[in-house]
Every structure is written in structure tokens, then in C-alpha cells.
Design a protein around this motif. Structure first.
Motif, PDB file in Angstrom:
ATOM      1  N   THR A   1      46.289  33.381  48.713  1.00  0.00           N
ATOM      2  CA  THR A   1      45.578  33.162  47.449  1.00  0.00           C
ATOM      3  C   THR A   1      46.075  31.917  46.746  1.00  0.00           C
ATOM      4  O   THR A   1      45.290  31.027  46.385  1.00  0.00           O
ATOM      5  N   TYR A   2      47.398  31.813  46.527  1.00  0.00           N
ATOM      6  CA  TYR A   2      47.854  30.629  45.803  1.00  0.00           C
ATOM      7  C   TYR A   2      47.833  29.379  46.669  1.00  0.00           C
ATOM      8  O   TYR A   2      47.788  28.267  46.152  1.00  0.00           O
ATOM      9  N   SER A   3      47.822  29.539  47.993  1.00  0.00           N
ATOM     10  CA  SER A   3      47.601  28.370  48.848  1.00  0.00           C
ATOM     11  C   SER A   3      46.177  27.853  48.668  1.00  0.00           C
ATOM     12  O   SER A   3      45.942  26.640  48.583  1.00  0.00           O
ATOM     13  N   THR A   4      45.230  28.791  48.597  1.00  0.00           N
ATOM     14  CA  THR A   4      43.829  28.418  48.390  1.00  0.00           C
ATOM     15  C   THR A   4      43.628  27.794  47.015  1.00  0.00           C
ATOM     16  O   THR A   4      42.886  26.812  46.862  1.00  0.00           O
ATOM     17  N   ILE A   5      44.309  28.358  46.007  1.00  0.00           N
ATOM     18  CA  ILE A   5      44.220  27.793  44.656  1.00  0.00           C
ATOM     19  C   ILE A   5      44.764  26.365  44.642  1.00  0.00           C
ATOM     20  O   ILE A   5      44.153  25.451  44.069  1.00  0.00           O
TER      21      ILE A   5
ATOM     22  N   GLY B   1      43.691  20.589  44.450  1.00  0.00           N
ATOM     23  CA  GLY B   1      43.823  19.268  45.061  1.00  0.00           C
ATOM     24  C   GLY B   1      42.475  18.637  45.352  1.00  0.00           C
ATOM     25  O   GLY B   1      42.251  17.448  45.075  1.00  0.00           O
ATOM     26  N   VAL B   2      41.563  19.430  45.907  1.00  0.00           N
ATOM     27  CA  VAL B   2      40.214  18.926  46.198  1.00  0.00           C
ATOM     28  C   VAL B   2      39.497  18.546  44.906  1.00  0.00           C
ATOM     29  O   VAL B   2      38.826  17.506  44.827  1.00  0.00           O
ATOM     30  N   ALA B   3      39.661  19.379  43.871  1.00  0.00           N
ATOM     31  CA  ALA B   3      39.025  19.086  42.585  1.00  0.00           C
ATOM     32  C   ALA B   3      39.553  17.779  41.998  1.00  0.00           C
ATOM     33  O   ALA B   3      38.792  16.989  41.418  1.00  0.00           O
TER      34      ALA B   3
END
Length: 203
Positions: free
Chosen positions: A182-186, A191-193
Motif C-alpha cells: 500500500t505505501y509503496s503504491t502511494i 512520484g508519478v503525480a
């Protein structure tokens, strides 16, 4: 009434599965360290960062394979399972090295507990300050002491440490693995944003 089933070495029968083992591995390998991975890679740069990451992944694989080979010790008569690091050292090296291993483990344990206590209190202070800034604006100092949060975290640790066989709760690692993803995805999403917003990848 629950019937206790024992293994061939007299201990309670192992109940691990591929799923629980995978959860343990994911929790151990990913962990909270992934949160600082982007920053650490940025300090090294795009060449040295991934290179060091690959290097340590090889070290992790090598030591894990070596450790798995040490799980069982055979003297051609009976095969003994080594359940702890100290058991491995006792079976393969023996002597004073067992005490050294135990001492290093306890030093590491104390260091990890202190580190997580400090990190958790800093994180809670950051959340508290963020809420304060959101509510009162950035012109307010919003000074928050981390001492109370450190004490709270320590109390929670003491309470949880009283739970018997806490390390045997398989669902705990599954929850931890989900949290890691979850926090890896966040982190990846943020980063992408950031890249989308600025239109470039900052080096």
C-alpha cells in the motif's frame, strides 16, 4: 478441545504455507525501508543508485540461500532443525561464537526498537504538524513535542510484547505485506503525480 500435533523433533507441528511464507518474505524484504528508497536512490544518482540496489539484492539472495541451507543440520544419524540464528551458529561454529551471535542479535534488537520508536514519533509529529498547518495556516509555528508520542509508542510495544506467540500470528505478516504494498503504491503514485505536474524527472 484442540488436539496438539507435534513434529518429529517434538515441537508443535509447523503450520506455515507458501502464502504465509511469501507474506513473511515480503514484509522482511520490502518493509518500511522502501519509503526512503527513492530518496536514497536520488542521492546516488540514476547510475549508482540502481547499481547499488541490484548489488544488495544479490547480497540478500545469497545470504538468504545460505541461511536456508543452514536450516537443517545432519550428523548422518539424525537431522536437526535450527530454529534460530543462535541454533545455526551453535550447530556450525559452536563455542564463544554462539555468545557473540546472541550479543549481536540483542544489540541489533535494541537498535531497531530505538530506531522505530524515534521514527514513529517523528511520523506522528509530522502528521500533527500537517493538521495544524492545514487548520491554522503555515504562518503558525505549530511546534509539537515528540516525547509524548515516543512514550505512547513504547507503551504500545510493551503491551503487544505480552501477547503469547505473537511472532506466530501468520495473519500479522499478511497485513504487514498488504501495508508494504500500500505505501509503496502511494509513494509510486506521488512520484508519478510529481512528474506529471512538473513535466520532468528531477535528477
Amino acid at each position: 478441545m484442540q488436539v496438539l500435533i507435534f513434529d518429529d523433533d517434538g515441537r508443535l507441528k509447523r503450520t506455515g504455507t507458501v502464502r504465509t511464507a511469501s507474506a513473511h518474505i515480503i514484509t522482511a524484504v520490502i518493509g518500511s525501508g522502501v519509503l526512503s528508497l527513492a530518496w536514497a536512490t536520488a542521492q546516488f544518482g540514476w547510475v549508482a543508485g540502481p547499481t547499488v540496489l541490484l548489488l544488495f539484492s544479490f547480497v540478500t539472495y545469497y545470504t538468504s540461500s545460505w541461511l536456508s541451507d543452514c536450516y537443517c543440520t545432519s550428523d548422518q544419524v539424525i537431522e536437526t532443525r535450527n530454529y534460530t540464528y543462535m541454533d545455526v551458529v551453535r550447530a556450525n561454529l559452536g563455542g564463544v561464537k554462539v555468545k557473540i551471535c546472541g550479543m549481536m542479535q540483542y544489540v541489533n534488537l535494541v537498535g531497531v526498537v530505538i530506531g522505530y520508536s524515534i521514527a514513529s514519533s517523528i511520523s506522528m509529529v509530522a502528521v500533527k504538524r500537517s493538521n495544524c498547518f492545514y487548520k491554522h495556516g503555515h504562518h503558525v509555528a505549530c511546534n509539537v513535542s515528540s516525547t509524548q508520542y515516543m512514550i505512547m509508542f513504547g507503551v504500545v510495544e510493551i503491551i503487544l510484547s505480552q501477547i503469547p506467540d505473537f511472532d506466530q500470528i501468520s495473519r500479522l505478516s499478511i497485513v504487514a505485506a498488504v501495508m508494504s504494498f500500500t505505501y509503496s503504491t502511494i509513494g509510486l503514485g506521488l512520484g508519478v503525480a510529481q512528474v506529471v505536474e512538473t513535466g520532468k524527472i528531477q535528477v
